[in-house]
Design a protein around this motif. Structure first.
Motif, mmCIF file in Angstrom:
data_model
loop_
_atom_site.group_PDB
_atom_site.id
_atom_site.type_symbol
_atom_site.label_atom_id
_atom_site.label_comp_id
_atom_site.label_asym_id
_atom_site.label_seq_id
_atom_site.Cartn_x
_atom_site.Cartn_y
_atom_site.Cartn_z
ATOM 1 N N SER A 60 0.845 -1.207 0.000
ATOM 2 C CA SER A 60 0.000 0.000 0.000
ATOM 3 C C SER A 60 0.877 1.253 0.000
ATOM 4 O O SER A 60 0.630 2.221 -0.752
ATOM 5 C CB SER A 60 -0.899 -0.029 1.225
ATOM 6 N N THR A 61 1.927 1.241 0.837
ATOM 7 C CA THR A 61 2.857 2.376 0.897
ATOM 8 C C THR A 61 3.547 2.532 -0.454
ATOM 9 O O THR A 61 3.719 3.660 -0.966
ATOM 10 C CB THR A 61 3.895 2.157 2.017
ATOM 11 N N ASN A 62 3.915 1.417 -1.040
ATOM 12 C CA ASN A 62 4.587 1.423 -2.336
ATOM 13 C C ASN A 62 3.670 2.026 -3.398
ATOM 14 O O ASN A 62 4.099 2.879 -4.206
ATOM 15 C CB ASN A 62 4.987 -0.010 -2.680
ATOM 16 N N ARG A 63 2.402 1.590 -3.421
ATOM 17 C CA ARG A 63 1.440 2.150 -4.389
ATOM 18 C C ARG A 63 1.262 3.674 -4.160
ATOM 19 O O ARG A 63 1.189 4.459 -5.094
ATOM 20 C CB ARG A 63 0.100 1.439 -4.265
ATOM 21 N N SER A 64 1.205 3.984 -2.873
ATOM 22 C CA SER A 64 1.051 5.393 -2.523
ATOM 23 C C SER A 64 2.235 6.209 -3.055
ATOM 24 O O SER A 64 2.061 7.307 -3.612
ATOM 25 C CB SER A 64 1.055 5.503 -1.024
ATOM 26 N N MET A 65 3.420 5.661 -2.850
ATOM 27 C CA MET A 65 4.614 6.352 -3.298
ATOM 28 C C MET A 65 4.664 6.400 -4.830
ATOM 29 O O MET A 65 5.048 7.444 -5.420
ATOM 30 C CB MET A 65 5.877 5.687 -2.764
ATOM 31 N N GLN A 66 4.247 5.317 -5.479
ATOM 32 C CA GLN A 66 4.223 5.312 -6.939
ATOM 33 C C GLN A 66 3.216 6.345 -7.440
ATOM 34 O O GLN A 66 3.472 7.058 -8.422
ATOM 35 C CB GLN A 66 3.878 3.917 -7.471
ATOM 36 N N ASN A 67 2.096 6.412 -6.770
ATOM 37 C CA ASN A 67 1.094 7.424 -7.149
ATOM 38 C C ASN A 67 1.668 8.840 -6.950
ATOM 39 O O ASN A 67 1.459 9.736 -7.780
ATOM 40 C CB ASN A 67 -0.188 7.269 -6.332
ATOM 41 N N TYR A 68 2.368 9.020 -5.854
ATOM 42 C CA TYR A 68 2.972 10.324 -5.584
ATOM 43 C C TYR A 68 4.019 10.656 -6.637
ATOM 44 O O TYR A 68 4.092 11.772 -7.140
ATOM 45 C CB TYR A 68 3.553 10.340 -4.170
ATOM 46 N N VAL A 69 4.854 9.596 -6.964
ATOM 47 C CA VAL A 69 5.882 9.807 -7.983
ATOM 48 C C VAL A 69 5.185 10.134 -9.308
ATOM 49 O O VAL A 69 5.610 11.034 -10.054
ATOM 50 C CB VAL A 69 6.792 8.566 -8.113
ATOM 51 N N GLN A 70 4.105 9.411 -9.601
ATOM 52 C CA GLN A 70 3.348 9.661 -10.824
ATOM 53 C C GLN A 70 2.786 11.087 -10.795
ATOM 54 O O GLN A 70 2.827 11.812 -11.813
ATOM 55 C CB GLN A 70 2.225 8.612 -10.924
ATOM 56 N N PHE A 71 2.288 11.471 -9.655
ATOM 57 C CA PHE A 71 1.765 12.819 -9.487
ATOM 58 C C PHE A 71 2.864 13.861 -9.720
ATOM 59 O O PHE A 71 2.670 14.870 -10.396
ATOM 60 C CB PHE A 71 1.144 12.968 -8.094
ATOM 61 N N LEU A 72 4.045 13.569 -9.109
ATOM 62 C CA LEU A 72 5.166 14.496 -9.274
ATOM 63 C C LEU A 72 5.581 14.573 -10.742
ATOM 64 O O LEU A 72 5.873 15.672 -11.260
ATOM 65 C CB LEU A 72 6.358 14.071 -8.420
ATOM 66 N N LYS A 73 5.627 13.431 -11.419
ATOM 67 C CA LYS A 73 5.997 13.412 -12.831
ATOM 68 C C LYS A 73 5.004 14.260 -13.629
ATOM 69 O O LYS A 73 5.381 15.058 -14.494
ATOM 70 C CB LYS A 73 6.015 11.978 -13.384
ATOM 71 N N SER A 74 3.734 13.971 -13.362
ATOM 72 C CA SER A 74 2.731 14.743 -14.104
ATOM 73 C C SER A 74 2.819 16.231 -13.742
ATOM 74 O O SER A 74 2.659 17.084 -14.612
ATOM 75 C CB SER A 74 1.348 14.324 -13.874
ATOM 76 N N SER A 75 3.080 16.531 -12.530
ATOM 77 C CA SER A 75 3.198 17.929 -12.120
ATOM 78 C C SER A 75 4.418 18.558 -12.804
ATOM 79 O O SER A 75 4.321 19.713 -13.292
ATOM 80 C CB SER A 75 3.407 18.064 -10.620
ATOM 81 N N TYR A 76 5.533 17.851 -12.861
ATOM 82 C CA TYR A 76 6.710 18.379 -13.524
ATOM 83 C C TYR A 76 6.466 18.520 -15.010
ATOM 84 O O TYR A 76 6.923 19.474 -15.642
ATOM 85 C CB TYR A 76 7.951 17.508 -13.273
ATOM 86 N N ASP A 77 5.755 17.561 -15.556
ATOM 87 C CA ASP A 77 5.469 17.647 -16.984
ATOM 88 C C ASP A 77 4.589 18.890 -17.245
ATOM 89 O O ASP A 77 4.768 19.566 -18.253
ATOM 90 C CB ASP A 77 4.721 16.404 -17.465
ATOM 91 N N ASN A 78 3.657 19.121 -16.381
ATOM 92 C CA ASN A 78 2.766 20.248 -16.567
ATOM 93 C C ASN A 78 3.509 21.585 -16.375
ATOM 94 O O ASN A 78 3.214 22.579 -17.032
ATOM 95 C CB ASN A 78 1.594 20.187 -15.571
ATOM 96 N N VAL A 79 4.407 21.583 -15.458
ATOM 97 C CA VAL A 79 5.151 22.799 -15.180
ATOM 98 C C VAL A 79 6.103 23.075 -16.351
ATOM 99 O O VAL A 79 6.280 24.226 -16.742
ATOM 100 C CB VAL A 79 5.924 22.701 -13.852
ATOM 101 N N PHE A 80 6.726 22.119 -16.930
ATOM 102 C CA PHE A 80 7.693 22.328 -18.004
ATOM 103 C C PHE A 80 7.004 22.097 -19.301
ATOM 104 O O PHE A 80 7.153 22.131 -20.318
ATOM 105 C CB PHE A 80 8.900 21.379 -17.857
#
Length: 153
Positions: A133-153
């Motif tokens: 569950s923690t791993n999925r959460s972290m993957q979701n967060y990483v995915q969120f961060l990726k998408s956020s970085y993609d959106n920012v750049f």
């Protein structure tokens, strides 16, 4: 003379009777001697049979004593075997009781080990699930961060 003649006849007759009686006496004496000999032989046979009976009676007594001794020895052996068998039965019953106790302890130990194993397994599953569950959460967060970085750049 007539009287003399009659007396002579009587004397002759008495002499004949005397001879006849003497002959009978001799026969009777011979019969008595034979009977006495027969009685003597019978007494000898009776004494021999008496000795034989005494000997047989002694042999019978000895055989009876020997048989009693053998019976007593056989009885003592049987009693000894019975005691040994009873002792062995008691030993086996004691050993069986010990084995049952040991088996019960082993069953309890096995059940305790299974409970501990199940508890630990459940604990590990829960931790694995939490970790996933923690791993999925972290993957979701990483995915969120990726998408956020993609959106920012």
């Amino acid at each position: 003379q007539e009287e003399k003649k009659q007396l002579a006849l009587k004397v002759e007759e008495l002499e004949r009777k005397l001879e006849s009686t003497s002959a009978q006496n001799i026969e009777f004496l011979q019969v008595i001697a034979k009977r006495e000999e027969s009685i003597h032989q019978c007494q000898l046979r009776l004494e021999e049979k008496s000795r034989e009976c005494s000997s047989l009676a002694r042999q019978l007594e000895m055989a009876i004593e020997d048989a009693k001794r053998q019976v007593e020895q056989a009885r003592e052996r049987a009693v000894s075997r019975e005691r040994a068998a009873q002792s062995k039965v008691l030993d086996l019953e004691t050993q069986l009781s010990r084995n049952k106790t040991e088996l019960n302890q082993l069953h309890r130990s096995k059940e305790d080990a299974e409970r501990r194993y199940e508890s630990r397994l459940q604990d590990l599953r829960d931790r694995l699930e939490q970790s996933e569950s923690t791993n999925r959460s972290m993957q979701n967060y990483v995915q969120f961060l990726k998408s956020s970085y993609d959106n920012v750049f």
